[in-house]
Write a protein that holds these residues in place. Structure first.
Motif, PDB file in Angstrom:
ATOM      1  N   ALA A 119       0.398  -1.192  -0.203  1.00 11.66           N
ATOM      2  CA  ALA A 119       0.219  -0.054   0.174  1.00 11.66           C
ATOM      3  C   ALA A 119       0.271   1.278  -0.125  1.00 11.66           C
ATOM      4  O   ALA A 119       0.371   2.268  -1.199  1.00 11.66           O
ATOM      5  CB  ALA A 119      -1.045   0.317   1.033  1.00 11.66           C
ATOM      6  N   LEU A 120       1.769   1.634   1.043  1.00 13.68           N
ATOM      7  CA  LEU A 120       3.038   2.338   1.148  1.00 13.68           C
ATOM      8  C   LEU A 120       3.878   2.539  -0.234  1.00 13.68           C
ATOM      9  O   LEU A 120       3.708   3.397  -0.989  1.00 13.68           O
ATOM     10  CB  LEU A 120       4.080   2.101   1.923  1.00 13.68           C
ATOM     11  CG  LEU A 120       3.262   2.237   3.519  1.00 13.68           C
ATOM     12  CD1 LEU A 120       4.405   1.669   4.448  1.00 13.68           C
ATOM     13  CD2 LEU A 120       2.337   3.644   3.698  1.00 13.68           C
ATOM     14  N   GLN A 158     -14.835  13.605   8.664  1.00 17.59           N
ATOM     15  CA  GLN A 158     -13.624  13.617   8.400  1.00 17.59           C
ATOM     16  C   GLN A 158     -12.697  12.740   8.089  1.00 17.59           C
ATOM     17  O   GLN A 158     -13.080  11.598   7.622  1.00 17.59           O
ATOM     18  CB  GLN A 158     -13.609  13.161  10.057  1.00 17.59           C
ATOM     19  CG  GLN A 158     -12.603  14.121  11.071  1.00 17.59           C
ATOM     20  CD  GLN A 158     -12.897  12.438  12.264  1.00 17.59           C
ATOM     21  OE1 GLN A 158     -13.624  12.149  12.976  1.00 17.59           O
ATOM     22  NE2 GLN A 158     -11.887  12.949  13.569  1.00 17.59           N
ATOM     23  N   ASN A 159     -11.567  13.477   7.228  1.00 13.20           N
ATOM     24  CA  ASN A 159     -10.707  12.362   6.176  1.00 13.20           C
ATOM     25  C   ASN A 159      -9.243  12.440   6.844  1.00 13.20           C
ATOM     26  O   ASN A 159      -9.178  13.908   7.446  1.00 13.20           O
ATOM     27  CB  ASN A 159     -11.053  13.505   5.166  1.00 13.20           C
ATOM     28  CG  ASN A 159     -10.680  12.761   3.812  1.00 13.20           C
ATOM     29  OD1 ASN A 159      -9.902  11.461   4.098  1.00 13.20           O
ATOM     30  ND2 ASN A 159     -10.403  13.479   2.662  1.00 13.20           N
ATOM     31  N   PHE A 160      -9.116  10.769   7.180  1.00 15.31           N
ATOM     32  CA  PHE A 160      -7.661  11.093   7.634  1.00 15.31           C
ATOM     33  C   PHE A 160      -6.754  11.402   6.567  1.00 15.31           C
ATOM     34  O   PHE A 160      -5.415  11.153   6.552  1.00 15.31           O
ATOM     35  CB  PHE A 160      -7.598  10.169   8.431  1.00 15.31           C
ATOM     36  CG  PHE A 160      -8.590  10.128   8.951  1.00 15.31           C
ATOM     37  CD1 PHE A 160      -7.538  10.539  10.727  1.00 15.31           C
ATOM     38  CD2 PHE A 160      -9.619   9.309   9.471  1.00 15.31           C
ATOM     39  CE1 PHE A 160      -8.432  10.993  12.236  1.00 15.31           C
ATOM     40  CE2 PHE A 160     -10.373   9.663  10.497  1.00 15.31           C
ATOM     41  CZ  PHE A 160     -10.142   9.855  11.623  1.00 15.31           C
ATOM     42  N   ALA A 161      -7.285  10.316   5.124  1.00 12.91           N
ATOM     43  CA  ALA A 161      -6.245  10.400   4.127  1.00 12.91           C
ATOM     44  C   ALA A 161      -5.999  11.646   3.297  1.00 12.91           C
ATOM     45  O   ALA A 161      -6.499  11.649   2.033  1.00 12.91           O
ATOM     46  CB  ALA A 161      -6.863   9.231   3.250  1.00 12.91           C
ATOM     47  N   ASN A 162      -4.930  12.708   3.706  1.00 15.84           N
ATOM     48  CA  ASN A 162      -4.565  13.907   2.402  1.00 15.84           C
ATOM     49  C   ASN A 162      -3.739  13.647   2.715  1.00 15.84           C
ATOM     50  O   ASN A 162      -2.241  14.500   2.680  1.00 15.84           O
ATOM     51  CB  ASN A 162      -5.536  15.071   3.538  1.00 15.84           C
ATOM     52  CG  ASN A 162      -5.370  14.885   4.653  1.00 15.84           C
ATOM     53  OD1 ASN A 162      -6.318  13.509   5.091  1.00 15.84           O
ATOM     54  ND2 ASN A 162      -5.183  15.374   5.654  1.00 15.84           N
ATOM     55  N   ASN A 163      -3.004  12.757   0.995  1.00 17.43           N
ATOM     56  CA  ASN A 163      -1.788  12.848   0.555  1.00 17.43           C
ATOM     57  C   ASN A 163      -0.568  12.645   1.798  1.00 17.43           C
ATOM     58  O   ASN A 163      -0.255  13.511   1.383  1.00 17.43           O
ATOM     59  CB  ASN A 163      -1.611  13.975  -0.317  1.00 17.43           C
ATOM     60  CG  ASN A 163      -2.844  13.567  -1.507  1.00 17.43           C
ATOM     61  OD1 ASN A 163      -2.427  12.225  -1.551  1.00 17.43           O
ATOM     62  ND2 ASN A 163      -3.222  14.653  -1.542  1.00 17.43           N
ATOM     63  N   LYS A 173       5.899   8.847   5.769  1.00 20.36           N
ATOM     64  CA  LYS A 173       5.579   9.697   6.767  1.00 20.36           C
ATOM     65  C   LYS A 173       4.590   8.867   7.239  1.00 20.36           C
ATOM     66  O   LYS A 173       4.907   8.456   8.655  1.00 20.36           O
ATOM     67  CB  LYS A 173       4.806  10.675   6.795  1.00 20.36           C
ATOM     68  CG  LYS A 173       6.354  12.342   7.382  1.00 20.36           C
ATOM     69  CD  LYS A 173       5.018  13.729   7.107  1.00 20.36           C
ATOM     70  CE  LYS A 173       6.066  14.686   6.279  1.00 20.36           C
ATOM     71  NZ  LYS A 173       5.144  16.118   6.678  1.00 20.36           N
ATOM     72  N   LEU A 174       3.351   8.440   6.681  1.00 19.97           N
ATOM     73  CA  LEU A 174       2.613   7.119   7.639  1.00 19.97           C
ATOM     74  C   LEU A 174       3.473   6.189   7.902  1.00 19.97           C
ATOM     75  O   LEU A 174       3.215   5.642   8.784  1.00 19.97           O
ATOM     76  CB  LEU A 174       2.278   7.119   6.040  1.00 19.97           C
ATOM     77  CG  LEU A 174       0.645   6.343   6.328  1.00 19.97           C
ATOM     78  CD1 LEU A 174      -0.482   7.058   8.024  1.00 19.97           C
ATOM     79  CD2 LEU A 174      -0.206   5.937   4.876  1.00 19.97           C
ATOM     80  N   LYS A 175       4.706   5.418   7.564  1.00 22.37           N
ATOM     81  CA  LYS A 175       4.447   4.675   7.970  1.00 22.37           C
ATOM     82  C   LYS A 175       5.461   5.010   9.662  1.00 22.37           C
ATOM     83  O   LYS A 175       5.372   3.837   9.918  1.00 22.37           O
ATOM     84  CB  LYS A 175       6.329   4.461   6.609  1.00 22.37           C
ATOM     85  CG  LYS A 175       6.838   2.674   7.858  1.00 22.37           C
ATOM     86  CD  LYS A 175       8.380   2.742   6.336  1.00 22.37           C
ATOM     87  CE  LYS A 175       8.321   1.239   7.625  1.00 22.37           C
ATOM     88  NZ  LYS A 175      10.430   0.467   6.607  1.00 22.37           N
ATOM     89  N   ASN A 176       5.960   6.141   9.431  1.00 27.89           N
ATOM     90  CA  ASN A 176       6.846   6.113  10.742  1.00 27.89           C
ATOM     91  C   ASN A 176       5.448   6.420  11.292  1.00 27.89           C
ATOM     92  O   ASN A 176       5.519   5.847  12.651  1.00 27.89           O
ATOM     93  CB  ASN A 176       6.826   7.815  10.826  1.00 27.89           C
ATOM     94  CG  ASN A 176       9.030   7.236   9.912  1.00 27.89           C
ATOM     95  OD1 ASN A 176       9.157   5.982  10.475  1.00 27.89           O
ATOM     96  ND2 ASN A 176       9.424   7.901   9.727  1.00 27.89           N
TER      97      ASN A 176
END
Lengths: 170, 137
Positions: free
Chosen positions: A69-70, A136-141, A146-149
């Protein structure tokens, strides 16, 4: 052949060409192999998507689905209320049971975060890859590194002690 | 004011209660077993007398409406000793009767997801594997 069983190398002999008798069984490797096997058998992944020339080894610190996914953030976010089954299957933190429940539930109602939590998805991981019927949205590009961390700092794997591939002195 | 329905703690008793809820047109029932010692001063209490004729009527209707497998699930929930079990069963049946059977596959619904969870918990206990609502008790 229906399925394959994996086992990490268990030291049995003191022959100098083999790993030493007191070397630890690579549990993490075993676990990752099973995870990959499941992705190929049940989640509609092709082996080439998980392992290819650009990505030759499975990650030790994150599971293969999250890793895929990442590397393919362009596929996300997935709208759980509209996406076809094969895309739902690729969301990290959503298993096959949850996919079935999402498919059954969304015929009756538009799903929001509360509904998804009740369905039993792994919310803390999946929320970055999903949009649903909510403002509410968590997925903003988010940048994948960063996301992995973020995800690594939130989660605590029971295999964490196996993450360190370096030999330890003490 | 809510109505508290007190039944005798048996499976047919619970479905007699469901029958009477519709007979007396009670909107938001709270179900309690007669073994539950909590006394509530501010709500109206209604005692239900178990009537197998009523409960069999309800069971036959439910079997037609939601099918045997879901009814078996309800029986498992009944056996679960969960403090909310009776209320969940009644609410589940009321969803099927009042709304739409499709809503029973809405796992985003609190009642449905709770029922599924309890069924899974009971399913882990092997002695409950072959329960059948019509052979039990």
């Amino acid at each position: 052949m229906k399925r394959v069983y994996y086992s990490g190398y268990i030291p049995v002999s003191d022959d100098s060409r083999l790993p030493a008798l007191d070397s630890e069984v690579p549990m993490m490797r075993e676990n990752r192999l099973y995870q990959t096997d499941w992705l190929v058998r049940f989640y509609g992944f092709d082996v080439r998507e998980i392992l290819n020339d650009h990505h030759q080894n499975l990650d030790m610190d994150i599971d293969p689905k999250l890793s895929w996914a990442l590397r393919n953030m362009d596929q996300f976010p997935v709208d759980v209320n509209l996406a076809p089954k094969h895309l739902l299957q690729r969301i990290p933190g959503v298993g096959m049971k949850s996919v079935g429940k999402i498919l059954a539930s969304r015929r009756v109602r538009k799903l929001n975060w509360d509904n998804l939590k009740l369905i039993g998805i792994s919310f803390n991981r999946a929320k970055y890859f999903i949009t649903c019927d909510s403002r509410q949205n968590f997925a903003n590009n988010i940048d994948p590194f960063k996301l992995k961390n973020i995800l690594l700092s939130q989660s605590k794997s029971k295999y964490a002690k196996h993450f360190n591939q370096q030999l330890q002195l003490f | 004011m809510n109505s508290i329905i007190i039944y005798d703690g048996s499976f047919p008793g619970l479905f007699t209660a469901l029958y009477d809820i519709y007979l007396l047109k009670i909107n938001k029932p709270i179900i309690r077993s007669r073994f539950d010692q909590n006394i509530d001063l501010f709500n109206q209490e209604i005692r239900i007398t178990t009537d197998t004729e009523k409960s069999e009527k309800v069971l036959a209707k439910l079997q037609k409406l939601i099918g045997v497998s879901r009814l078996q699930k309800l029986y498992k929930v009944f056996l679960s000793e969960d403090p909310q079990a009776e209320n969940l069963i009644i609410q589940y049946c009321m969803i099927a009767i009042n709304d739409d059977i499709d809503k029973l596959s809405d796992f985003g619904n609190l009642v449905v997801s709770r029922i599924e969870k309890i069924v899974k918990m009971v399913g882990r206990e092997p002695s409950h594997e072959s329960v059948h609502p019509f052979q039990g008790n």
